[in-house]
Design a protein around this motif. Structure first.
Motif: not given
Length: 558
Positions: A315-317, A396-397, A401-403, A405, A408-409, A411
């Motif tokens: 998930t990244g977070r 969180y973004h 792992k999120c940035r 994408r 970012w939200y 998955v």
């Protein structure tokens, strides 16, 4: 565990005196021995070598010519030189103790530009190479040092990759600096037994040395880290008593009373000249032979023929994406949720059914994955926009792992597997049939069944003593008692599937929930191993014993 030479990178763990004295005592056999310590730090091992040579009758005035230490950190090198002067050695910090990178020093001073070609011809060899090489993760291995180290390994026929930690080239190059009948004695992380990046090194050591002794400890030597270490004692050209053996002690204080006679009394086992993991050498020769026989048994199916194992969802977070029912309701996220299992402890039996997921929901466990539609935030419902904005307010973004994408939200790779597989194992490994159609985080592996394999049959057959025994020698444990599997390792496990259609997965599920794995094994060992593979009672008992022996050894590392 890190040597002082790399303190500025990760902090240091010094070699305890009992280990330093033992390594020097074992490796040095003659007053004329020449000794190398490739990463000498503050000189604890080098001083132990000096004391050993003095005790053998080496004159103090010649001792400085027989000792050779290399140390990257000038302050630590100065401490090492001071230790030796306190023992009466006439030396300065720049002759016996060289300041600089070991691999650069080898290239420029010991080997010359042709590096390893000169080792076997004309350059200086050592009777003993002793040390505690820096246990520095590959991310912190200085690139300029890595390039030279890897060049030397390439010339030795090895192919290191970017995951190779610093201790491994110290081990290989140190070995290449030995005389024809030299001895190598090093403190090495137990990763040597089991990690894939050390596979070539295992084969190199088994080819290069005629006799290898592995000393392990039931207690962790360095209390601040969950890292098991071994003492690797390797001898060149020691025929006819060749082979490999493992000696297990309670703690390092036992080294003081471990005599050469007791060490030699430990049985030698034939070395397997391959990349196989060395955990097997904690077994008796008959047990090792049985495992090799079972791997080649025509009735055994390799897991990758019926299983495709993949990591769970990253998930990244998890704090943002994985929620309990109360959290999901509070933020108004229904119906943008998927059923989820977030921890292996939430998988009690051999089947994860809808009612199991509902029980997790009722217990307010994190049982939901946030899965909004893949569209710009302004096109999403207001409640989802607010939740995404909340995540951005907490930055969180900005996590890696999120940035990376597009959004970012969102998955990636969200799909429900046929079964779950424990990635980290305490008592025993298992598959869990996923009838709840839930997804899982990367603390659990995802499994698809291949080639028309019956999911219930394979899940039930996975629970047997043969597969459990191989799990212990295929997975890896870093000292905290947990056995960890990468997907590729899980796919290499052998499965006995003959007669598996006779097994009752629902019954096994109930027994596992009651904590009765032994009752399950009694059934599967009879149906799969005795009747399916035609093994006798002694062989089946030995396989169960192998699993118990290695499991208990792993769990009891404290």
């Amino acid at each position: 565990m890190t040597q002082p030479s790399y303190q500025k990178l990760r902090g240091g763990y010094y070699t305890p005196q009992p280990i330093a004295d033992f390594l020097a005592s074992w490796a040095i056999r003659s007053p004329t021995d020449e000794v190398l310590e490739p990463s000498c730090g503050d000189g604890n091992i080098l001083a132990a070598a000096a004391r050993r040579l003095l005790g053998q009758g080496t004159p103090a005035e010649t001792l400085s010519q027989q000792l050779h230490g290399v140390e990257l950190d000038p302050d630590e090198a100065a401490k090492a030189a001071r230790r030796l002067r306190e023992l009466g050695l006439p030396l300065s910090s720049d002759n016996t103790v060289h300041i600089g990178d070991f691999f650069t020093h080898c290239q420029q001073q010991l080997f010359g530009e042709k590096v390893l070609t000169l080792v076997v011809k004309e350059r200086r060899h050592f009777d003993a190479v002793i040390g505690n090489p820096p246990f520095v993760r590959y991310q912190n291995f200085p690139e300029e040092h890595r390039q030279i180290a890897f060049s030397m390994m390439h010339q030795a026929g090895l192919k290191p990759n970017r995951l190779t930690n610093a201790w491994l080239p110290f081990l290989v190059v140190g070995s290449l600096l030995l005389k024809e009948e030299g001895r190598l004695a090093m403190v090495i992380p137990a990763e040597l037994f089991q990690v894939n990046y050390a596979a070539e090194a295992r084969q190199f050591l088994s080819d290069y040395f005629s006799r290898v002794t592995l000393i392990t400890f039931r207690q962790l030597v360095f209390e601040d880290i969950q890292q098991e270490i071994i003492l690797l004692l390797a001898e060149r050209n020691h025929d006819p008593n060749s082979g490999i053996r493992a000696v297990e002690l309670d703690g390092i204080e036992d080294l003081a009373t471990l005599t050469a006679t007791e060490l030699d009394a430990a049985p030698l086992k034939p070395m397997d000249h391959s990349t196989e993991k060395w955990t097997q050498y904690f077994l008796d020769p008959a047990e090792i032979h049985l495992l090799r026989e079972m791997r080649a048994h025509p009735g055994v199916t390799m897991a990758d023929q019926v299983l495709d194992v993949d990591v769970g969802i990253v998930t990244g977070r998890n704090d943002f994406f994985v929620l309990s029912q109360d959290e999901a309701k509070r933020h108004g996220l229904e119906p943008h949720l998927e059923r989820m299992v977030s921890r292996s402890g939430h998988l009690a039996g051999a089947i994860f059914a809808a009612e199991d997921w509902q029980a997790n929901v009722a217990a307010q466990l994190p049982a939901f994955l946030f899965t909004p539609n893949d569209m710009p935030p302004e096109e999403l419902p207001e409640t989802l926009q607010q939740y995404i904005a909340l995540g951005e307010a907490k930055k969180y973004h900005q996590g890696y792992k999120c940035r990376i994408r597009k959004r970012w939200y969102i998955v990636p790779s969200v799909w429900a597997p046929d079964a779950f597989m424990l990635r980290q194992v305490h008592a025993y490994p298992k598959l869990v049939r996923n009838t709840a159609q839930a997804v899982c985080t990367d603390t659990i592996h995802r499994v698809r069944f291949l080639n028309g394999a019956n999911g219930e049959t394979v899940t039930a057959a996975y629970l047997n003593s043969l597969t459990f025994a191989f799990a212990e020698v295929t997975g890896r444990s870093y000292g905290g008692g947990v056995l960890t599997f990468e997907p590729s390792e899980a796919e290499r496990l052998p499965l006995p599937l003959s007669n598996a259609e006779q097994l009752d997965l629902a019954h096994f599920d109930q027994l596992l929930r009651e904590g009765n794995i032994e009752a399950v094994l009694d059934v599967t060992d009879r149906v799969l191993l005795r009747e399916g593979l035609g093994l006798n009672a002694k062989q089946v008992g030995m396989l169960r014993g192998i699993w118990v022996k290695l499991r208990d050894r792993r769990i009891n590392r404290k």
